[in-house]
Enzyme design. Structure first.
Site, PDB file in Angstrom:
ATOM      1  CD  GLU A 286      14.791  -5.554   9.333  1.00  0.00           C
ATOM      2  OE1 GLU A 286      15.462  -5.843   8.343  1.00  0.00           O
ATOM      3  OE2 GLU A 286      14.317  -6.407  10.097  1.00  0.00           O
ATOM      4  CG  HIS A 307      45.382   2.071  12.734  1.00  0.00           C
ATOM      5  ND1 HIS A 307      46.643   2.627  12.779  1.00  0.00           N
ATOM      6  CD2 HIS A 307      45.073   1.761  14.013  1.00  0.00           C
ATOM      7  CE1 HIS A 307      47.083   2.625  14.029  1.00  0.00           C
ATOM      8  NE2 HIS A 307      46.139   2.106  14.797  1.00  0.00           N
ATOM      9  CE  LYS A 421      11.900  -9.500   1.768  1.00  0.00           C
ATOM     10  NZ  LYS A 421      11.043 -10.045   2.814  1.00  0.00           N
TER      11      LYS A 421
HETATM   12  O1  PA5 Z   1      14.021  -8.799  11.344  1.00  0.00           O
HETATM   13  C1  PA5 Z   1      13.358  -9.260  10.426  1.00  0.00           C
HETATM   14  O2  PA5 Z   1      12.152  -9.487  10.552  1.00  0.00           O
HETATM   15  C2  PA5 Z   1      13.992  -9.563   9.099  1.00  0.00           C
HETATM   16  O3  PA5 Z   1      15.339  -9.259   9.074  1.00  0.00           O
HETATM   17  C3  PA5 Z   1      13.831 -11.041   8.777  1.00  0.00           C
HETATM   18  O4  PA5 Z   1      14.443 -11.784   9.789  1.00  0.00           O
HETATM   19  C4  PA5 Z   1      14.433 -11.363   7.424  1.00  0.00           C
HETATM   20  O5  PA5 Z   1      13.889 -10.556   6.447  1.00  0.00           O
HETATM   21  C5  PA5 Z   1      14.234 -12.816   7.098  1.00  0.00           C
HETATM   22  O6  PA5 Z   1      12.880 -13.114   7.061  1.00  0.00           O
HETATM   23  P1  PA5 Z   1      12.348 -14.593   7.161  1.00  0.00           P
HETATM   24  O7  PA5 Z   1      12.787 -15.128   8.477  1.00  0.00           O
HETATM   25  O8  PA5 Z   1      10.871 -14.487   7.043  1.00  0.00           O
HETATM   26  O9  PA5 Z   1      12.966 -15.359   6.018  1.00  0.00           O
END
Ligand code: PA5
Length: 445
Positions: A286, A307, A421
């Protein structure tokens, strides 16, 4: 030394010249990070978090954890991405992947809201029936669909079981300190809340209440976890980046990338590291995967996956390097005994321990993979304990930020996550997404 960087299995691929050539960029990235002048500089709270955290909230976390431990058979941790991976990774690493069958007085801990599987949710609901349980719902934005749906289901279940007033004692919300739907709902209903700091993004948040509350409920020493991270913070403040292992690792993985290694396989020889592998993938994937760039992070447990993936790693496309986290002192060990008849042919191992055999498996594999064109960067972690893990977490977080700046991207945003989303909201008829709906529906196959 808590964490030792061993570059020996990558030397043939990342040369001293490669390292000298990239060092000016590493220095610039390190400076940018510490001066707070880079992209995403609004999200640098994690950098000093191990020392600069809310001490009163830390104590409140311990108290809430005790309350959950004394009132509940089960804790349901609701969150997705950065809002659950760190907690689950730490719990499984320290307490084993089989935590729920050997939890020493702690409640069983299950994770929900990290998918939208009705089967999975229904199974968890069934597990909670007739038992005392609490919920820790975690969402920084307070708006994410997956946890919101799961929370609705468990909240209603708690209200039915304990009444609206009683349910309040079983709901703990970790979210933004002032805004978002979850914060509003919590304030309205009087749930105890914990804060996700403004300047700490989801994937860097394991050492905030996001990770610490479930981790403390599991009976894990959160002081030691923070201490490990705090000591790593000091260690990797060294501006001599050529001797700063965290920066060296960031440099090496960027050299690998530039030389055509597009996949970083995070490997451990401990099954308890499996969820840390998931955490690693989120942190790096990310952070770095944007603007058409970035190493693809993958993870594997060896020798298990030798394996399954082993054939590909040894002889498939040559676009992989490995980052091996090898734990020097296992939690426990077993000695192999001799058999007078040597019926199983294993007497050559008599007197040796299982951990010794595991180390030999690692050494044998690292050499075979290096010969096959898959270099390994090895991180030797001293122990499988809270202190060492806190150190490792900080190491990876900082290495990720430095790497991202070397790569020339913003390591702290995740704009690409919004695309699915918005389409999902449009298909589900969420107000405000009508424009997209028709266009999306026409494309459904
Ligand atoms: O690293 C990040 O920012 C994302 O993975 C969020 O943690 C994830 O999308 C969840 O978001 P939120 O905590 O706003 O529900």
């Amino acid at each position: 030394m808590t964490l030792k960087l061993n570059t020996g299995y990558a030397d043939s691929f990342v040369t001293a010249n490669d390292m000298s050539a990239i060092m000016p960029e590493v220095e610039a990235a390190f400076k940018t990070l510490h001066e707070g002048t880079g992209m995403g500089n609004y999200s640098l709270g994690w950098l000093d978090l191990p020392v600069n955290y809310d001490k009163a909230e830390f104590e409140a976390i311990k108290k809430a954890a005790e309350k959950i431990r004394s009132t509940s058979d089960i804790l349901i941790v609701i969150g997705i991405g950065g809002s659950y991976l760190g907690a689950r990774a730490v719990i499984e690493f320290i307490k084993s992947a089989n935590f729920n069958s050997r939890r020493n007085g702690a409640p069983e801990i299950y994770f929900a809201g990290n998918s939208i599987s009705s089967s999975y949710l229904a199974q968890l609901v069934e597990l909670c029936e007739g038992r005392d349980f609490s919920v820790n719902v975690i969402s920084k934005s307070g708006e994410t669909t997956e946890p919101a749906v799961a929370f609705k289901i468990f909240r209603q279940m708690l209200e039915k079981k304990y009444g609206k007033e009683g349910a309040k004692e079983h709901i703990f919300a970790t979210t933004d300190k002032t805004k978002g739907r979850l914060k509003e709902l919590s304030d309205k209903n009087g749930y105890q809340t914990f804060v996700v700091p403004d300047d700490v993004g989801g994937r860097y948040s394991v050492l905030t209440a996001v990770g610490l509350l479930p981790i403390a409920v599991a009976g894990i020493d959160i002081d030691a976890l923070m201490k490990g991270a705090a000591d790593a913070r000091v260690k990797y403040l060294d501006p001599d980046v050529a001797n700063n292992d965290c920066c060296k690792y960031a440099a090496m993985r960027n050299v690998m990338y530039r030389k055509g290694k597009k996949i970083e396989l995070a490997v451990s020889y401990e099954p308890a590291f499996a969820m840390m592998g998931e955490w690693f993938k989120q942190l790096f994937g990310e952070s770095e995967g944007k603007n058409g760039k970035g190493l693809f992070p993958a993870s594997a447990i060896f020798s298990t996956d030798l394996h399954s993936l082993g054939q590909y790693v040894q002889q498939g496309e040559r676009h992989i390097f490995e980052t091996v986290v090898f734990i020097n002192e296992p939690l426990a060990d077993i000695e192999i005994s001799a058999d007078p008849e040597n019926a199983d042919g294993l007497n050559f191992l008599a007197g040796k321990t299982v951990s010794f055999i595991n180390r030999k498996a690692f050494e044998a594999t690292a050499i075979a993979h290096e010969d096959g064109g898959v270099p390994s960067i090895v991180l030797e972690l001293e122990r499988e304990d809270e202190y060492s893990l806190g150190w490792l977490i900080y190491f990876f977080e900082k290495a990720c930020a430095v790497s991202g700046y070397i790569l020339g991207i913003n390591p702290f945003n995740q704009p690409g996550v919004e695309d699915y989303k918005k389409n999902m909201y449009a298909l589900l008829g969420k107000p405000g997404h009508e424009g997209r709906r028709e266009a999306i529906e026409r494309r459904l196959k």
